[in-house]
Design an enzyme around this catalytic site. Structure first.
Site, PDB file in Angstrom:
ATOM      1  CE  LYS A   1      -4.246   1.124   2.578  1.00 18.29           C
ATOM      2  NZ  LYS A   1      -4.886   0.889   3.879  1.00 18.29           N
TER       3      LYS A   1
HETATM    4  O1  G3P Z   1      -8.714   1.897   4.864  1.00 20.30           O
HETATM    5  C1  G3P Z   1      -8.580   3.224   5.285  1.00 20.30           C
HETATM    6  C2  G3P Z   1      -9.363   3.422   6.518  1.00 20.30           C
HETATM    7  O2  G3P Z   1      -8.777   2.708   7.554  1.00 20.30           O
HETATM    8  C3  G3P Z   1      -9.564   4.807   6.960  1.00 20.30           C
HETATM    9  O3  G3P Z   1     -10.697   4.765   7.738  1.00 20.30           O
HETATM   10  O4  G3P Z   1     -12.255   5.563   9.423  1.00 20.30           O
HETATM   11  O5  G3P Z   1      -9.791   6.090   9.608  1.00 20.30           O
HETATM   12  O6  G3P Z   1     -11.196   7.208   7.887  1.00 20.30           O
HETATM   13  P1  G3P Z   1     -11.002   5.979   8.716  1.00 20.30           P
END
Ligand code: G3P
Length: 217
Positions: A83
Site C-alpha cells: 500500500k
Molecule cells: O482503509 C482506510 C481506513 O482505515 C480509513 O478509515 O475511518 O480512519 O477514515 P477511517
C-alpha cells in the site's frame, strides 16, 4: 462485491473468515498502532489466516525508500498487497512495484483525477476514502461513482476499493454504484446482519414457541 476487513485484530479477522466474509484485509500505520503489534509479525499472522490480498502500508515518503519497504513487506507472503500513498513518489513506487508483478493498493485517494493517475501508474487497487470526505461535508459516495464511470469509460482494470467505510449505508451505496471492494471495520461488517424487525420477529417467535410447550431436540 468483495469484502476486505480494515483491521489488524487477528481474532476478529479469523471469526469473519470462518463465515466466508473475508476476501482480503487492509491495514495502515494507525491500525498497526492500535493493534500494539509488530507490523511484520502481525501481517504474517494475518496472511496465515486469509488467502486473499492483505494490504501492508509503506511509511517512507521518497519513492526509492517506498520501493525498498514494499519489497520487504512483499516478502512476508505471496498475498501481500503493497500500500502506497497517492503522492507523486507513491505513484512512482506503484509503477515500479506493479511492474515487478506485485499487487499495489494506492491509498489516501480523495479525487477522481487522483484515481485516474493511479490507474495509469498500474495500481491493482485504488482506495478512495468515503468517510473522510463525508467528514468535511463532501460526498464520498459521489467520488466512488465518478471513479466507476471513469474506469469503465476507458477499461481500466484497477479495482475500486472503497475505504474509510463507517456505516452499513456506505456499504449499500457502494454495492449500488459498483465498487469492486469495500474495506470496513469488523463492527460495520457484522452490523450488516442487524435489523430491528428481525429482532422483534424473533422475540415474538420465541414467545409463541414457549406457549406450544414443544421441543425440537
Ligand atoms: O482503509 C482506510 C481506513 O482505515 C480509513 O478509515 O475511518 O480512519 O477514515 P477511517
Amino acid at each position: 462485491m468483495k469484502f476486505f476487513v480494515d483491521t489488524a485484530d487477528v481474532a476478529a479477522i479469523a471469526e469473519l473468515n470462518d463465515l466466508g466474509m473475508v476476501d482480503g484485509v487492509t491495514t495502515n500505520p494507525s491500525i498497526i498502532l492500535k493493534s500494539g503489534r509488530n507490523i511484520l509479525e502481525v501481517t504474517k499472522e494475518i496472511c496465515s489466516i486469509v488467502s486473499g490480498p492483505v494490504s501492508a502500508e509503506v511509511v517512507a515518503t521518497k519513492a526509492d525508500e517506498m520501493i525498498a519497504e514494499g519489497r520487504k513487506l512483499a516478502e512476508i507472503a505471496p498475498n501481500i498487497t503493497v500500500k502506497v500513498p497517492l503522492t507523486w513518489d507513491g505513484l512512482r513506487a506503484c509503477k515500479v512495484l506493479s511492474g515487478e508483478g506485485r499487487m499495489v493498493n494506492v491509498t489516501l485517494c480523495f479525487s477522481a483525477n487522483q484515481a485516474l493517475i493511479a490507474a495509469k501508474a498500474g495500481a491493482t487497487f485504488i482506495s478512495p476514502f468515503v468517510g473522510r470526505l463525508d467528514d468535511i461535508n463532501m460526498d464520498g459516495m459521489e467520488l466512488i461513482s465518478d471513479i466507476r464511470q471513469i474506469y469503465d469509460n476507458y477499461g481500466f482494470d484497477t479495482q475500486i476499493l472503497a475505504a474509510s467505510i463507517r456505516t452499513v449505508n456506505h456499504i449499500t451505496q457502494c454495492a449500488l454504484v459498483g465498487a469492486d471492494v469495500i474495506t470496513a471495520p469488523p463492527s460495520v461488517i457484522k452490523a450488516l446482519a442487524n435489523h430491528p424487525l428481525t429482532d422483534a420477529g424473533l422475540a415474538q417467535f420465541e414467545k409463541d414457541w414457549a406457549k406450544t410447550g414443544q421441543k425440537i431436540l
